[in-house]
Scaffold this motif. Structure first.
Motif, PDB file in Angstrom:
ATOM      1  N   MET A 184      -4.266  11.209  11.258  1.00 39.71           N
ATOM      2  CA  MET A 184      -3.115  11.022  10.357  1.00 39.71           C
ATOM      3  C   MET A 184      -2.339  10.986   9.232  1.00 39.71           C
ATOM      4  SD  MET A 184      -0.737   9.443  12.497  1.00 39.71           S
ATOM      5  CE  MET A 184      -0.123   7.883  11.247  1.00 39.71           C
ATOM      6  N   THR A 185      -4.190  10.726   8.363  1.00 38.59           N
ATOM      7  CA  THR A 185      -4.563  11.374   6.993  1.00 38.59           C
ATOM      8  C   THR A 185      -4.514  13.170   6.715  1.00 38.59           C
ATOM      9  OG1 THR A 185      -6.101   9.383   6.743  1.00 38.59           O
ATOM     10  CG2 THR A 185      -6.095  10.774   4.763  1.00 38.59           C
ATOM     11  N   SER A 186      -4.609  13.791   7.679  1.00 35.74           N
ATOM     12  CA  SER A 186      -4.631  15.395   7.114  1.00 35.74           C
ATOM     13  C   SER A 186      -2.757  15.565   7.816  1.00 35.74           C
ATOM     14  CB  SER A 186      -5.894  15.737   8.035  1.00 35.74           C
ATOM     15  OG  SER A 186      -5.358  17.398   8.048  1.00 35.74           O
ATOM     16  N   SER A 211      -9.173  10.304  -7.043  1.00 35.17           N
ATOM     17  CA  SER A 211     -10.518   9.744  -5.871  1.00 35.17           C
ATOM     18  C   SER A 211      -9.985   8.370  -5.856  1.00 35.17           C
ATOM     19  CB  SER A 211     -11.565   9.891  -6.308  1.00 35.17           C
ATOM     20  OG  SER A 211     -11.806   9.138  -7.973  1.00 35.17           O
ATOM     21  N   GLU A 212      -9.120   7.973  -6.713  1.00 34.41           N
ATOM     22  CA  GLU A 212      -8.230   6.793  -6.694  1.00 34.41           C
ATOM     23  C   GLU A 212      -7.345   6.968  -6.006  1.00 34.41           C
ATOM     24  OE1 GLU A 212      -5.983   3.388  -9.310  1.00 34.41           O
ATOM     25  OE2 GLU A 212      -7.011   4.879 -10.135  1.00 34.41           O
ATOM     26  N   GLU A 213      -6.430   7.818  -5.970  1.00 31.45           N
ATOM     27  CA  GLU A 213      -5.700   8.130  -5.302  1.00 31.45           C
ATOM     28  C   GLU A 213      -6.254   8.628  -3.619  1.00 31.45           C
ATOM     29  OE1 GLU A 213      -2.733  10.145  -8.580  1.00 31.45           O
ATOM     30  OE2 GLU A 213      -3.746  10.911  -7.376  1.00 31.45           O
ATOM     31  N   ARG A 214      -7.165   8.795  -3.275  1.00 28.96           N
ATOM     32  CA  ARG A 214      -7.439   9.216  -2.355  1.00 28.96           C
ATOM     33  C   ARG A 214      -7.832   8.582  -1.419  1.00 28.96           C
ATOM     34  NH1 ARG A 214      -7.653  15.008  -1.019  1.00 28.96           N
ATOM     35  NH2 ARG A 214      -8.292  16.385  -1.973  1.00 28.96           N
ATOM     36  N   GLN A 215      -8.514   7.578  -2.110  1.00 29.19           N
ATOM     37  CA  GLN A 215      -8.309   6.478  -1.912  1.00 29.19           C
ATOM     38  C   GLN A 215      -7.069   4.933  -1.178  1.00 29.19           C
ATOM     39  OE1 GLN A 215     -11.659   4.194  -0.732  1.00 29.19           O
ATOM     40  NE2 GLN A 215      -9.912   2.892  -0.084  1.00 29.19           N
ATOM     41  N   GLU A 216      -6.309   5.192  -1.704  1.00 21.26           N
ATOM     42  CA  GLU A 216      -4.787   5.095  -2.064  1.00 21.26           C
ATOM     43  C   GLU A 216      -4.441   5.391  -0.759  1.00 21.26           C
ATOM     44  OE1 GLU A 216      -3.068   3.545  -6.300  1.00 21.26           O
ATOM     45  OE2 GLU A 216      -3.169   5.389  -5.164  1.00 21.26           O
ATOM     46  N   GLN A 217      -4.515   6.588  -0.796  1.00 12.28           N
ATOM     47  CA  GLN A 217      -3.962   6.892   1.010  1.00 12.28           C
ATOM     48  C   GLN A 217      -4.759   6.807   2.058  1.00 12.28           C
ATOM     49  OE1 GLN A 217      -4.639  11.301   0.304  1.00 12.28           O
ATOM     50  NE2 GLN A 217      -3.588  11.941  -1.017  1.00 12.28           N
ATOM     51  N   ALA A 218      -6.806   6.698   1.690  1.00 15.13           N
ATOM     52  CA  ALA A 218      -6.944   6.171   3.046  1.00 15.13           C
ATOM     53  C   ALA A 218      -6.934   4.282   3.199  1.00 15.13           C
ATOM     54  CB  ALA A 218      -8.528   6.075   3.322  1.00 15.13           C
ATOM     55  N   SER A 219      -6.418   3.668   2.451  1.00  9.19           N
ATOM     56  CA  SER A 219      -6.129   2.035   2.669  1.00  9.19           C
ATOM     57  C   SER A 219      -4.902   1.731   3.173  1.00  9.19           C
ATOM     58  CB  SER A 219      -6.346   1.714   1.259  1.00  9.19           C
ATOM     59  OG  SER A 219      -7.271   1.744   0.434  1.00  9.19           O
ATOM     60  N   PHE A 220      -4.215   2.673   2.476  1.00  8.49           N
ATOM     61  CA  PHE A 220      -2.440   2.063   3.235  1.00  8.49           C
ATOM     62  C   PHE A 220      -3.076   3.504   5.058  1.00  8.49           C
ATOM     63  CE2 PHE A 220       1.674   5.729   4.714  1.00  8.49           C
ATOM     64  CZ  PHE A 220       2.104   4.565   4.787  1.00  8.49           C
ATOM     65  N   ILE A 221      -3.234   5.084   5.180  1.00  6.93           N
ATOM     66  CA  ILE A 221      -3.573   4.599   7.348  1.00  6.93           C
ATOM     67  C   ILE A 221      -4.173   3.621   7.598  1.00  6.93           C
ATOM     68  CG2 ILE A 221      -4.747   7.073   8.360  1.00  6.93           C
ATOM     69  CD1 ILE A 221      -2.182   7.162   7.479  1.00  6.93           C
ATOM     70  N   ALA A 244       3.773  16.714   3.400  1.00 16.30           N
ATOM     71  CA  ALA A 244       4.538  15.508   4.315  1.00 16.30           C
ATOM     72  C   ALA A 244       4.796  14.066   3.495  1.00 16.30           C
ATOM     73  CB  ALA A 244       4.095  15.460   5.341  1.00 16.30           C
ATOM     74  N   PHE A 245       4.124  13.697   2.988  1.00 16.00           N
ATOM     75  CA  PHE A 245       4.288  12.585   2.658  1.00 16.00           C
ATOM     76  C   PHE A 245       5.573  12.571   1.243  1.00 16.00           C
ATOM     77  CE2 PHE A 245       3.857   8.280  -0.237  1.00 16.00           C
ATOM     78  CZ  PHE A 245       4.152   7.416   0.925  1.00 16.00           C
ATOM     79  N   ARG A 271       1.113  -1.374  -0.166  1.00 11.02           N
ATOM     80  CA  ARG A 271      -0.307  -0.196   0.056  1.00 11.02           C
ATOM     81  C   ARG A 271       0.893   1.490   0.010  1.00 11.02           C
ATOM     82  NH1 ARG A 271      -4.826  -2.087  -0.626  1.00 11.02           N
ATOM     83  NH2 ARG A 271      -5.490  -3.063   1.120  1.00 11.02           N
ATOM     84  N   PHE A 272       1.819   0.832   1.010  1.00 10.69           N
ATOM     85  CA  PHE A 272       2.893   2.767   0.760  1.00 10.69           C
ATOM     86  C   PHE A 272       3.624   2.778  -0.673  1.00 10.69           C
ATOM     87  CE2 PHE A 272       7.618   4.012   0.619  1.00 10.69           C
ATOM     88  CZ  PHE A 272       7.056   4.981   1.704  1.00 10.69           C
ATOM     89  N   CYS A 273       3.798   1.711  -1.789  1.00 12.44           N
ATOM     90  CA  CYS A 273       4.717   1.900  -2.456  1.00 12.44           C
ATOM     91  C   CYS A 273       3.367   2.700  -4.129  1.00 12.44           C
ATOM     92  CB  CYS A 273       5.565   0.419  -3.015  1.00 12.44           C
ATOM     93  SG  CYS A 273       6.516  -0.447  -2.063  1.00 12.44           S
ATOM     94  N   SER A 274       1.966   1.638  -3.986  1.00 18.99           N
ATOM     95  CA  SER A 274       1.561   2.285  -4.438  1.00 18.99           C
ATOM     96  C   SER A 274       0.831   3.869  -4.888  1.00 18.99           C
ATOM     97  CB  SER A 274      -0.041   1.940  -3.901  1.00 18.99           C
ATOM     98  OG  SER A 274      -0.903   1.870  -2.950  1.00 18.99           O
ATOM     99  N   LEU A 275       1.528   4.508  -3.423  1.00 19.74           N
ATOM    100  CA  LEU A 275       1.149   6.295  -3.344  1.00 19.74           C
ATOM    101  C   LEU A 275       1.844   6.875  -4.110  1.00 19.74           C
ATOM    102  CD1 LEU A 275       0.246   5.808   0.578  1.00 19.74           C
ATOM    103  CD2 LEU A 275      -1.101   6.494  -0.776  1.00 19.74           C
ATOM    104  N   LEU A 276       3.631   6.060  -3.989  1.00 22.57           N
ATOM    105  CA  LEU A 276       4.383   6.831  -4.376  1.00 22.57           C
ATOM    106  C   LEU A 276       5.061   7.242  -6.232  1.00 22.57           C
ATOM    107  CD1 LEU A 276       6.942   4.029  -3.634  1.00 22.57           C
ATOM    108  CD2 LEU A 276       6.293   6.236  -2.516  1.00 22.57           C
ATOM    109  N   ASP A 277       3.673   7.304  -6.987  1.00 26.73           N
ATOM    110  CA  ASP A 277       3.710   7.447  -8.498  1.00 26.73           C
ATOM    111  C   ASP A 277       2.480   8.590  -8.266  1.00 26.73           C
ATOM    112  OD1 ASP A 277       1.554   5.505  -7.600  1.00 26.73           O
ATOM    113  OD2 ASP A 277       1.731   4.416  -9.602  1.00 26.73           O
ATOM    114  N   ASN A 278       1.531   8.825  -7.322  1.00 27.51           N
ATOM    115  CA  ASN A 278       0.794   9.485  -7.398  1.00 27.51           C
ATOM    116  C   ASN A 278       1.197  10.936  -7.234  1.00 27.51           C
ATOM    117  OD1 ASN A 278      -0.868   7.422  -6.650  1.00 27.51           O
ATOM    118  ND2 ASN A 278      -1.409   8.117  -5.029  1.00 27.51           N
TER     119      ASN A 278
END
Length: 243
Positions: free
Chosen positions: A98-100, A56-66, A117-118, A36-43
């Motif tokens: 944490m998401t914020s 919206s897909e990227e927001r879902q990736e953020q929520a899934s990671f947290i 920050a991320f 889930r961390f790696c899925s965020l790196l190309d955003n």
């Protein structure tokens, strides 16, 4: 120096003209927090002054990671400790906090909504003011993946002044120099082999309970966790070997 990473074991030898990583056991990417961390790196757009657009897909990736890291021991400990200090006692509110903290966009390089920050800490950015340079980029997984794609050119490690010795098989704190997409990062320090949830928990704890300099002991390492603020957000966070 080259680096081999298995599941907790590392090997080094001096070969700065080559890559940093010779091999990584890619089974680690099957771990849910890692994947889930790696899925965020190309955003993210790496240009510091470029306004980010979050789908919206990227927001879902953020929520899934947290959500995923919130199930782990380091983040459960973080919540328990912050709760004892009167910070975000409700767990649902904690996840929102944490998401914020990590994903809300803010201005950097003169453009609003251009950074988070991320992005800064884990992905890296390119400063566009004056001579281009890499900013942030303190994560070993991002380094490995970008090096594997040919986007990172490893220049070598910097001797820890305190120890004055070549890193050995137990070394997990490195200070290195590299180019990312042809742009120099003259000094970058990173923790090698640690999990995303460990780093998130560590930097979050320093942000809420510490200052800009946070002198701690990580295993055999006296470390200063630098935590720089941009208002009520994390501007940067990274480890520095204490001398």
């Amino acid at each position: 120096m080259k680096l081999t990473v298995e599941t907790g074991r590392r090997s080094f030898w001096d070969m700065a003209q080559g890559s940093l990583f010779s091999w990584v056991n890619e089974n680690i990417f099957q771990r849910r927090t890692f994947s889930r961390f790696c899925s965020l790196l190309d955003n993210y757009n790496p240009d510091e002054g470029c306004k980010e657009v979050v789908s919206s897909e990227e927001r879902q990736e953020q929520a899934s990671f947290i959500e995923e890291i919130s199930r782990t021991a380091p983040v459960k400990y973080l919540h328990k400790y912050l709760s004892s200090k009167g910070i975000s006692e409700n767990y649902q509110n904690f996840e929102s906090m944490m998401t914020s903290l990590w994903f809300d966009l803010y201005g950097r390089g003169g453009t609003s909504g251009s950074s988070s920050a991320f992005e800064h800490v884990f992905v890296g950015e390119i400063k566009q003011c004056g001579e281009e340079e890499v900013s942030g980029f303190h994560n070993w997984l991002q380094f490995y993946l970008e090096e594997d794609k040919g986007r990172v050119d490893y220049h070598g490690y910097i001797f820890p002044r305190r120890r004055g010795q070549i890193p050995d098989s137990d070394t997990q704190l490195l200070t290195i120099q590299f180019e990312w997409n042809g742009i120099l990062k003259s000094v970058s320090s990173t923790l090698v082999g640690v999990s995303p949830e460990f780093e998130i928990a560590l930097y979050t704890l320093c942000f809420y309970m510490g200052g800009e300099d946070n002198h701690i002991q990580l295993g055999p390492y006296p470390v200063n966790i630098k935590c720089c603020r941009l208002g009520d957000k994390i501007g940067s966070a990274f480890p520095v070997a204490d001398c």
